[in-house]
Structures are given as C-alpha cells and as structure tokens.
Motif scaffolding. Structure first.
Motif, PDB file in Angstrom:
ATOM      1  N   HIS A 130       0.570  -1.157   0.206  1.00 17.10           N
ATOM      2  CA  HIS A 130       0.047  -0.366   0.134  1.00 17.10           C
ATOM      3  C   HIS A 130       0.619   1.637   0.035  1.00 17.10           C
ATOM      4  N   LYS A 131       2.261   1.362   0.254  1.00 17.63           N
ATOM      5  CA  LYS A 131       3.024   2.010  -0.024  1.00 17.63           C
ATOM      6  C   LYS A 131       3.222   3.124  -0.171  1.00 17.63           C
ATOM      7  N   GLN A 158       9.850  -2.121   2.553  1.00 13.74           N
ATOM      8  CA  GLN A 158       8.619  -1.779   0.827  1.00 13.74           C
ATOM      9  C   GLN A 158       8.141   0.115   0.963  1.00 13.74           C
ATOM     10  N   SER A 248       4.175   6.203   7.786  1.00 11.20           N
ATOM     11  CA  SER A 248       3.210   5.615   8.567  1.00 11.20           C
ATOM     12  C   SER A 248       2.827   7.204   9.327  1.00 11.20           C
ATOM     13  N   CYS A 281      -3.263  -4.911   9.490  1.00 14.01           N
ATOM     14  CA  CYS A 281      -2.207  -5.083  10.599  1.00 14.01           C
ATOM     15  C   CYS A 281      -2.110  -4.539  10.952  1.00 14.01           C
ATOM     16  N   ILE A 282      -0.886  -3.366  12.340  1.00 16.08           N
ATOM     17  CA  ILE A 282      -0.027  -2.387  12.102  1.00 16.08           C
ATOM     18  C   ILE A 282       0.904  -2.410  13.002  1.00 16.08           C
ATOM     19  N   GLY A 283       1.255  -1.071  11.937  1.00 18.26           N
ATOM     20  CA  GLY A 283       2.965  -1.294  11.955  1.00 18.26           C
ATOM     21  C   GLY A 283       2.908   0.252  13.064  1.00 18.26           C
ATOM     22  N   GLY A 284       2.864   1.030  12.106  1.00 19.11           N
ATOM     23  CA  GLY A 284       2.474   2.749  12.067  1.00 19.11           C
ATOM     24  C   GLY A 284       1.073   2.730  12.919  1.00 19.11           C
ATOM     25  N   GLY A 285       0.127   2.533  11.256  1.00 18.33           N
ATOM     26  CA  GLY A 285      -1.276   2.190  11.508  1.00 18.33           C
ATOM     27  C   GLY A 285      -1.934   3.210  10.504  1.00 18.33           C
ATOM     28  N   SER A 286      -0.719   3.087   8.753  1.00 19.05           N
ATOM     29  CA  SER A 286      -1.013   3.848   7.878  1.00 19.05           C
ATOM     30  C   SER A 286      -2.489   2.692   7.032  1.00 19.05           C
ATOM     31  N   ASN A 287      -2.133   1.841   7.040  1.00 19.70           N
ATOM     32  CA  ASN A 287      -2.716   0.730   5.822  1.00 19.70           C
ATOM     33  C   ASN A 287      -4.257   0.224   6.473  1.00 19.70           C
ATOM     34  N   GLY A 356       7.893  -3.819   9.122  1.00 15.37           N
ATOM     35  CA  GLY A 356       7.197  -3.007   9.415  1.00 15.37           C
ATOM     36  C   GLY A 356       6.507  -2.990  10.324  1.00 15.37           C
ATOM     37  N   LEU A 357       6.322  -4.104  11.083  1.00 16.52           N
ATOM     38  CA  LEU A 357       5.229  -3.630  12.747  1.00 16.52           C
ATOM     39  C   LEU A 357       6.838  -3.591  13.885  1.00 16.52           C
ATOM     40  N   ALA A 401       3.104 -10.756   2.491  1.00 17.82           N
ATOM     41  CA  ALA A 401       4.219  -9.856   3.115  1.00 17.82           C
ATOM     42  C   ALA A 401       4.318 -10.522   5.170  1.00 17.82           C
ATOM     43  N   GLU A 403       4.200  -9.106   7.575  1.00 18.29           N
ATOM     44  CA  GLU A 403       3.063  -7.814   8.405  1.00 18.29           C
ATOM     45  C   GLU A 403       1.480  -8.281   8.109  1.00 18.29           C
ATOM     46  N   CYS A 432      -2.094  -6.185   2.551  1.00 23.44           N
ATOM     47  CA  CYS A 432      -1.450  -4.686   1.859  1.00 23.44           C
ATOM     48  C   CYS A 432      -0.310  -4.711   1.284  1.00 23.44           C
TER      49      CYS A 432
HETATM   50  C1  PLP Z   1       3.541  -4.678   3.573  1.00 23.64           C
HETATM   51  C2  PLP Z   1       3.381  -4.168   5.084  1.00 23.64           C
HETATM   52  N1  PLP Z   1       2.309  -3.822   6.202  1.00 23.64           N
HETATM   53  C3  PLP Z   1       2.244  -3.133   7.139  1.00 23.64           C
HETATM   54  C4  PLP Z   1       3.093  -2.802   7.221  1.00 23.64           C
HETATM   55  C5  PLP Z   1       2.083  -1.483   8.632  1.00 23.64           C
HETATM   56  O1  PLP Z   1       2.610  -0.236   9.051  1.00 23.64           O
HETATM   57  P1  PLP Z   1       1.667   0.466   8.758  1.00 23.64           P
HETATM   58  O2  PLP Z   1       1.027   0.120   9.860  1.00 23.64           O
HETATM   59  O3  PLP Z   1       1.769   1.569   8.407  1.00 23.64           O
HETATM   60  O4  PLP Z   1       0.393   0.155   7.182  1.00 23.64           O
HETATM   61  C6  PLP Z   1       4.171  -1.983   6.300  1.00 23.64           C
HETATM   62  C7  PLP Z   1       5.161  -1.132   7.398  1.00 23.64           C
HETATM   63  O5  PLP Z   1       6.602  -1.014   6.193  1.00 23.64           O
HETATM   64  C8  PLP Z   1       4.064  -3.072   5.503  1.00 23.64           C
HETATM   65  O6  PLP Z   1       5.914  -2.610   3.888  1.00 23.64           O
END
Ligand code: PLP
Length: 465
Positions: A130-131, A158, A248, A281-287, A356-357, A401, A403, A432
């Motif tokens: 999604h980035k 990513q 994110s 899923c949440i790493g920073g929360g953007s997707n 990414g998490l 992925a 994540e 994502c």
């Molecule tokens: C494939 C994928 N999913 C999820 C994330 C988590 O980030 P975010 O929560 O901002 O979506 C990342 C971050 O690098 C990612 O590469």
C-alpha cells in the motif's frame, strides 16, 4: 525441529465452491478523486503534539523544515475531503488503481466457515504494498515545492521501495535508512530500491552522529524504525535541499491511504454486502487506517455496527501492552511528543521478519479510536501468523508479506469463530503487501527455524505528568 506440512491435498479435491463473484473490479473512472480526513469526524479534537522542551502544544511551523508545506497543511487540516492532485491521480491510475477486491472462497471452503471473507489487493503494484499511495503524494508535493532530495527510513523495505519508485517518477533524489535487521534479512528489497535509483544505508549507520554513537556502544545493533527515523531527520536537518518523508503514523500519511477504503466501500456495495468485521495489521497504522477510516466514518455517526480489529505483533505490543501517553516518535528524541499507545521510544524490537511492525508507537488518531473503544486490537506471534499465511498461499495462491500475515491470522480466527456460532458474517481485510521478497522468512517457518519473541517487561514512558 518441526517441519510444517503442506495443506494442499485437503483443498484441491472439490472446486464446485468457486463462484463467479470472486473478484470485484471498480472501473478506473470510478476511482475516488478525494482523500478522506477522519479528523473532521472524530467526536473531539485529538490531543495535540507537544513541544518536548515546554510540554506545551506545538505549532506546525517547525515541521516546515522537515516536510513539504502542503503535507504540513494536510497534517493539521480538519477539512473532510481533500482533492487528489491530477498528477497524483494519474500516477495512481498507472499503479494501477483501483485495486481489486477478492472474495476468498477457497479459504472459506478450507475453513468450512459460513462467513464470507473479502480482501483488498494492495499488493498489486510494482513495489508490492500500500505504501505507494502516500509515497506518490509525498514525492509529488516535494517536487512542486522545489525540493530536490527526500530522505526516509524503512523497516521491511516496502516503504523505502515505494518512495524510491515515487522519487523516480517525480525526478527527486532519494536516500533511505534501512533498519539493519531488514537490511541483512532482505537483500532483495535493498536491490529493488537501488535499481529504482535510491541510495540505501543500513541503520544505525556511520552517516549520522546519532548512528555513530549507537554503533560505538553496540556495533551489532540490529536497529529499529525509531532509530532509522532519527537518522533520517538528522540527515534532513543538515541538508537544506532535503525534506523528510515518513511512511506511516502521521495524519497526512493516513489521509493518502484512504483511497483504499474509499474504493473498498464502493466494491462491497457492488457485491451488495455490508462488512461486519474490518481488519488490518498495524505497524504505524497507515494501511489499517487507509482501509478502515472510510467505514469508520459511518460508525462515528452511529450508523454502523461494524467491528474494527487492528493486529500487531506480540514482539512489539504497543496497543495491547503499552500505555496511552505522550512519547517521542523516534529513538533520538528529535520529534514532537505524540499521544499514542507506546511501549517506549527506547524499546529495542526483536528481529522478527515483519520489519514494518517493529515500531514502538502507533498513529495518534488510531490510538485515540482504540482508547475510546471504536477499534479493538489483538497481538500474534510470528509462528502463528506464518501458519495462517501459508494456508492463504495454498488456498488463494497468494504469498503475503510477513506484516500482512498478521491480518490473515485475524480474519481466519474471526471466520473460525463464525464456524462455531453459525454466523454468516462478512469479514473484510486489507491484503496490504506481498511477500515475494520475504521468502527466506517462509523458508524459516517451513523448516521450523522461526522463533517467537515477547518482551518480559516493558518500561513505559512517563514524560508528561
Ligand atoms: C506490507 C506492510 N504492511 C504493513 C506495514 C505496517 O505499516 P502501516 O501500519 O503503516 O501500514 C508495512 C510497513 O512497512 C508493510 O510493509
């Protein structure tokens, strides 16, 4: 060592369940032409970012040295819809967008669930996640404002790949600080970024004072997103022609991702279904936010019973074991203080494959929604999510992925719950990212080499009384 067996024979015997309505395509001329800003609809204003020296709310001006001006404006605006600039819209169409929404009928059949499972295919673009939705917007605004170079951090690679691609589209130089754990685990990602013209360095690095200080006391430090952010910010501050881009956490990043959920809403309407469960899923929360917030708009107005679930890793359990308080966004304490669920900006995340998490905090708007009970959160260990991802690979033919594997596990658990209760829920998740450059993680799982991590103890910050 336990080798994880294939599930293949159990599901290929009967294909009569594969219906015709398994892919929902939105025509290109129906792609949303605005992003949705959830700040317009929250029941109250978000707690503001604070200046760490005074602990007083911070004005947006200092951010202008770091970010393109238009992005700073988007960070603070409470306008509900923001027009997608034509050049960004055009680049979205070429990714291509809209991305398909698929019904996971083979997975449903395998789980023997009455639930319907849908997933949004954000992995269908050249970098595989999604980035690019925000990378394209950020590179575009930097180009229009005359900035020549952008600098960023990346965890799994990513985000770095997406910004490398977007920088190429808009003629910018791009430097990426890649968390060392991922730099070592995922050479393919580094090569992809370099092929697209970015310079990539493992973080902590010798390029910044902050990185050098860490390496002096710990030469084998595996890095973290918090450290890489500090290095990228330091680099930006010392180069006048440079602006920083973040993948994110901040409002403007989440805003750009809402193109996902705006499309998804139309697609589920086309399928004539209402989602009972939305998960990401949440790493920073953007997707998660990008997918969920356009649906959340209805819930905030009291018009929808949809349940929202955010999935994180047990190795970095910000929302499930952290506290809702003010903390720095980076390890070197260079950012404003943000109110969020955090396990502390000094937390050293273990080297899990879902790079990414590995972030200590989460987006303030998402944390607010969790705190107020609009979103629930759940944490998984890496072995159980790879188990789920492998089932998805063998049923739907799609390798996610690491994540994304977290949300696959969540969607499967929800569907299995429906099997117990007999409920025909509609479960929608954001698929994502693909894992085609993460295959060594699958190899480690298949051959029983994956380790699970969970912190024994968490030192939560106490920066604001
Ligand atoms: C494939 C994928 N999913 C999820 C994330 C988590 O980030 P975010 O929560 O901002 O979506 C990342 C971050 O690098 C990612 O590469």
């Amino acid at each position: 060592m336990q080798r994880h067996q294939s599930t293949g024979e159990r599901i290929l015997t009967n294909l009569d369940h594969v219906g015709k309505d398994h892919a929902i395509y939105l025509p290109q001329d129906e792609m949303p032409d605005h992003w949705y800003n959830i700040l317009a609809d929250l029941p109250e204003q978000l707690p503001p970012p604070l200046d760490p020296r005074t602990l007083k709310p911070m004005s947006p001006e200092p951010l202008l040295r770091l970010f393109a001006k238009e992005l700073v404006m988007q960070e603070v605006t409470s306008e509900r819809f923001i027009k997608i600039p034509d050049e960004v819209y055009d680049a979205y169409l070429r990714l291509p967008r809209p991305t398909p929404m698929l019904r996971a009928r083979r997975l449903e059949k395998f789980l023997n669930t009455p639930a319907e499972i849908y997933y949004k295919c954000e992995y269908v673009n050249p970098t595989g996640s999604h980035k690019p939705n925000t990378a394209i917007a950020q590179a575009y605004y930097n180009m229009t404002e005359g900035n020549r170079r952008v600098v960023t951090e990346t965890g799994a690679g990513q985000w770095g790949s997406a910004l490398a691609m977007a920088s190429g589209l808009f003629g910018l130089k791009c430097d990426v600080y890649m968390v060392r754990a991922s730099y070592d685990q995922k050479p393919g990602r580094r090569i992809m970024m370099e092929a697209m013209g970015a310079n990539v360095v493992a973080s902590p690095s010798k390029k910044t004072t902050f990185g050098r200080n860490i390496l002096e006391s710990d030469p084998n430090n595996s890095g973290s997103l918090g450290m890489a952010i500090s290095e990228a910010i330091e680099d930006c501050i010392f180069h006048e022609d440079t602006r920083y881009c973040l993948g994110s956490v901040l409002n403007h990043v989440l805003l750009h991702q809402t193109v996902i959920g705006l499309e998804a809403k139309k697609q589920l309407e086309m399928a004539d279904v209402q989602p009972d469960v939305i998960c990401g899923c949440i790493g920073g929360g953007s997707n998660f936010a990008g997918f969920a917030y356009p649906f959340m708009a209805d819930k905030l107005k009291g018009k929808s019973p949809t349940k929202f679930i955010a999935c994180e890793t047990k190795a970095v359990p910000s929302t499930t074991r952290g506290v809702y308080t003010y903390d720095f966004g980076d390890t070197a304490e260079m950012t404003p203080l943000l109110k969020m669920y955090t396990i502390g900006h000094k937390y050293q995340p273990p080297p899990i494959h879902a790079g990414g998490l590995r972030y200590h905090g989460k987006a303030p708007s998402l944390c607010y929604l969790i705190n107020k009970g609009y979103v629930s959160s759940v944490a998984y260990s890496q072995t159980e999510v790879f188990e789920a991802a492998r089932i998805l690979a063998q049923t739907e033919g799609m390798i996610t992925a690491p994540e994304t594997a977290h949300v696959v596990k969540c969607a499967m658990d929800e569907a299995l719950n429906c099997k117990k209760t007999g409920e025909k829920k509609v479960i929608a998740f954001n698929n994502c990212g693909h894992g085609l450059l993460d295959l060594e993680a699958y190899d480690a799982f298949i051959n029983g080499r994956l380790e699970d991590y969970e912190p024994d103890h968490i030192d939560t910050p106490n920066l604001v009384p």
